[in-house]
Design an enzyme around this catalytic site. Structure first.
Site, PDB file in Angstrom:
ATOM      1  N   LYS A  15      -9.493   6.489  -5.599  1.00 22.70           N
ATOM      2  CA  LYS A  15     -10.892   7.646  -5.950  1.00 22.70           C
ATOM      3  C   LYS A  15     -11.055   7.661  -5.179  1.00 22.70           C
ATOM      4  O   LYS A  15     -11.506   9.081  -4.801  1.00 22.70           O
ATOM      5  CB  LYS A  15     -11.196   7.358  -7.312  1.00 22.70           C
ATOM      6  CG  LYS A  15     -12.426   8.411  -7.106  1.00 22.70           C
ATOM      7  CD  LYS A  15     -12.592   8.244  -8.723  1.00 22.70           C
ATOM      8  CE  LYS A  15     -13.760   7.173  -9.240  1.00 22.70           C
ATOM      9  NZ  LYS A  15     -15.805   7.364  -8.102  1.00 22.70           N
ATOM     10  N   ASN A  16     -11.926   6.946  -4.467  1.00 21.31           N
ATOM     11  CA  ASN A  16     -13.403   7.202  -3.127  1.00 21.31           C
ATOM     12  C   ASN A  16     -12.446   7.488  -1.955  1.00 21.31           C
ATOM     13  O   ASN A  16     -13.338   7.784  -1.121  1.00 21.31           O
ATOM     14  CB  ASN A  16     -14.385   5.694  -3.584  1.00 21.31           C
ATOM     15  CG  ASN A  16     -15.259   6.298  -4.770  1.00 21.31           C
ATOM     16  OD1 ASN A  16     -15.043   6.820  -5.522  1.00 21.31           O
ATOM     17  ND2 ASN A  16     -15.335   5.114  -4.935  1.00 21.31           N
ATOM     18  N   CYS A  60     -22.733   9.705 -12.177  1.00 18.00           N
ATOM     19  CA  CYS A  60     -23.239   8.653 -12.993  1.00 18.00           C
ATOM     20  C   CYS A  60     -24.413   8.218 -12.559  1.00 18.00           C
ATOM     21  O   CYS A  60     -25.362   8.181 -11.927  1.00 18.00           O
ATOM     22  CB  CYS A  60     -22.050   7.025 -12.282  1.00 18.00           C
ATOM     23  SG  CYS A  60     -20.464   6.900 -12.425  1.00 18.00           S
ATOM     24  N   ASP A  99     -19.260  -1.965  -6.581  1.00 19.73           N
ATOM     25  CA  ASP A  99     -18.898  -1.401  -7.694  1.00 19.73           C
ATOM     26  C   ASP A  99     -18.191  -1.798  -8.910  1.00 19.73           C
ATOM     27  O   ASP A  99     -17.018  -1.996  -9.146  1.00 19.73           O
ATOM     28  CB  ASP A  99     -17.583  -0.033  -7.181  1.00 19.73           C
ATOM     29  CG  ASP A  99     -17.923   1.109  -6.504  1.00 19.73           C
ATOM     30  OD1 ASP A  99     -19.223   1.070  -7.294  1.00 19.73           O
ATOM     31  OD2 ASP A  99     -17.358   2.632  -5.820  1.00 19.73           O
ATOM     32  N   ARG A 117     -12.233   8.751 -14.966  1.00 18.23           N
ATOM     33  CA  ARG A 117     -12.566   9.091 -14.154  1.00 18.23           C
ATOM     34  C   ARG A 117     -12.522   8.687 -12.844  1.00 18.23           C
ATOM     35  O   ARG A 117     -11.858   9.001 -12.049  1.00 18.23           O
ATOM     36  CB  ARG A 117     -14.238   9.384 -13.949  1.00 18.23           C
ATOM     37  CG  ARG A 117     -15.036  10.477 -15.290  1.00 18.23           C
ATOM     38  CD  ARG A 117     -16.440  10.253 -14.962  1.00 18.23           C
ATOM     39  NE  ARG A 117     -17.152  10.210 -13.389  1.00 18.23           N
ATOM     40  CZ  ARG A 117     -18.227   9.897 -12.542  1.00 18.23           C
ATOM     41  NH1 ARG A 117     -18.645   9.034 -13.587  1.00 18.23           N
ATOM     42  NH2 ARG A 117     -18.484  10.113 -11.310  1.00 18.23           N
ATOM     43  N   ARG A 122     -30.431   7.897  -6.414  1.00 20.57           N
ATOM     44  CA  ARG A 122     -29.419   9.137  -6.089  1.00 20.57           C
ATOM     45  C   ARG A 122     -29.979  10.013  -5.018  1.00 20.57           C
ATOM     46  O   ARG A 122     -29.304  11.366  -5.396  1.00 20.57           O
ATOM     47  CB  ARG A 122     -28.044   8.985  -6.310  1.00 20.57           C
ATOM     48  CG  ARG A 122     -27.544   7.885  -7.115  1.00 20.57           C
ATOM     49  CD  ARG A 122     -26.134   7.592  -8.098  1.00 20.57           C
ATOM     50  NE  ARG A 122     -24.935   7.409  -6.841  1.00 20.57           N
ATOM     51  CZ  ARG A 122     -23.912   7.842  -7.034  1.00 20.57           C
ATOM     52  NH1 ARG A 122     -23.721   8.706  -8.748  1.00 20.57           N
ATOM     53  NH2 ARG A 122     -22.888   7.728  -6.712  1.00 20.57           N
TER      54      ARG A 122
END
Ligand code: EPZ
Length: 430
Positions: free
Chosen positions: A22-23, A126, A317, A409, A131
């Site tokens: 995904k990233n 999230c 993560d 997600r 952030r």
């Protein structure tokens, strides 16, 4: 709203195909804004975040066509997606779209580089910390962009003639800001040197794809990335690298339940540090022709201390999942989170299953228990939610995880992948 029901106690045995990351997929998709030619991405995972970014890119004028390719009967779908942005029709990324996913803020780099302006809402994503976006702003300013923040939007403009290459050293390692500055610098006048850049495999994947599109980037994977600006980029075909977080998550699930699983289509080199921690916890991990084999039989789980760090350190993560594993270790372990200041929301949910965890600042102390007991729990963010699944797989009785949209997600076909290895996991729609 869907929930996931798990009846714990089964070992995992079989094969789990690992999806595209995904990233990596997200920044690669955003890179399509840099060219009027077609960028084709293979191995794109089917995830809620990818679908959301498809909507956002469509809003900017990217034409998207998807070839669903069924790789294995009833299992994983790796899709090939073609992105073509002949013209950027809108340089605004509105709040309604950006607030749902932080990575969509990253369009600011390509929009500014190609069109000379961008108006992008401050991001959401999230709830794992404050952030901020200060590093993006500082970095783009270093490339001579003019930036104003007004009404929740970042308004950025490039000087007449475009962005100007510069030397910029990040005061703190940021994956997203590295992606954005690298993309912006590809079309800048002159050379950009990024110091203290993120070294994550996803950054390397993006740099490799940009180079296939005609960019001149060197040093990716090290702390210093050099980008020689070019006049324009062309299309390319690129395969998204395997998801190292999904790989580590399933490896930890096997270490938790015991069993013997091959994680297919993935690569040990993407997550050395995490695999080493899982080994120390008592699992055997070996490389096979098609991926990674994870085995744990007999032996109990050993306590292992970890500290999260930018790549090549232990990934933040995978922190929640590792904590899930440590809840049943034979002894006490400590987990320190150094990347995000509020990434321990899974602690109170794991406690509902009987875990003994106490927090002191950024460190969690986990006293292993001999059994967990199923309970209703709530997903709070993407990685936290999968830590509850891992713990639920080893708990006695039924665990019901609500708010599973967080899982959707980032984990493609989670129930299916686990069920095929013998777990009792099902999605319940109310
Ligand atoms: C990426 O987020 C990942 N997201 C995150 O994965 C991952 O946890 C994170 O990198 C760290 O590895 C994607 O790739 C889509 P950062 P990113 O900028 O880029 C601070 C998941 O679960 N910071 O490297 O947003 C920031 O607050 C997600 O898949 C600033 O202070 O992370 C954090 O403390 C969650 N100012 C640290 O840097 C800035 O301008 C690292 O964040 C930017 C960041």
């Amino acid at each position: 709203m869907d929930r996931i029901r798990i009846v714990g106690g089964n070992q995992l045995n079989g094969v789990i195909p690992i999806s595209g990351a995904k990233n990596a997929a997200l920044p690669l998709m955003i890179a399509s804004l840099l060219t009027d030619d077609t960028l084709t991405l293979e191995n794109v995972p089917h995830l809620a975040d990818v679908e959301q970014l498809i909507r956002i890119l469509g809003n900017h004028g990217v034409d998207i066509s998807v070839n669903g390719r069924r790789e294995r009967q009833g299992e994983s779908y790796a899709r090939t997606i073609h992105f073509t942005c002949r013209n950027i029709v809108d340089t605004t990324a509105p709040y309604e779209l950006v607030s749902k996913m932080r990575a969509s803020f990253w369009v600011i780099g390509p929009l500014l580089a190609r069109e000379g302006k961008a108006r992008v809402s401050l991001p959401g994503g999230c709830a794992i910390g404050t952030r901020p976006v200060d590093l993006f702003i500082e970095g783009l300013q270093a490339l001579s962009a003019n930036i104003e923040i007004d009404g929740g939007y970042v308004n950025a403009t490039a000087p007449e003639g475009g962005l100007v290459g510069a030397r910029y050293t990040f005061p703190k390692v940021s994956v997203g800001a590295t992606h954005v500055l690298m993309m912006a610098a590809t079309l800048a006048n002159g050379t950009t040197v990024l110091g203290n850049a993120a070294r994550e495999p996803e950054v390397v994947d993006l740099a490799n794809c940009l180079n296939a599109m005609g960019a001149k980037i060197t040093g990716q994977g090290t702390a210093t990335i050099t980008i020689e600006g070019v006049r324009s980029l062309s299309g390319a075909r690129h395969r998204v690298l395997p998801d190292r977080i999904e790989t580590g998550t399933y490896a930890m699930a096997v270490a938790m339940t015991g069993g013997d699983v091959i994680l297919e289509d993935t690569d040990m080199a993407l997550l050395d540090t995490a695999l080493e921690a899982i080994r120390r916890a008592g699992a055997e991990i070996t490389e096979t022709n098609s991926g990674i084999r994870v085995v744990r039989n007999g032996a109990g789980i050993k306590p292992v201390d970890i500290v999260t760090d930018p790549f090549p350190g232990f990934p933040t993560d995978l922190q929640a999942q590792f904590m899930g594993l440590m809840t049943m270790a034979k002894g006490t372990s400590h987990i320190t989170e150094t990347i995000f200041e509020n990434r321990f929301m899974h602690v109170q949910e794991l406690a509902r299953l009987g875990a003994k965890i106490s927090l002191s600042g950024q460190t969690a102390k986990i006293e292993g228990v001999s059994r967990l007991k199923g309970a209703p729990v709530m997903a709070t963010d993407l990685r936290a939610s999968v830590s509850l699944v891992i713990a639920g797989l080893a708990a006695e009785g039924e665990t019901m995880v609500s708010r599973v949209y967080h899982l959707d997600r980032g984990f493609e076909r989670l129930e299916e992948k686990l069920t095929r290895c013998g777990a009792h996991v099902e999605r319940v729609s109310d």
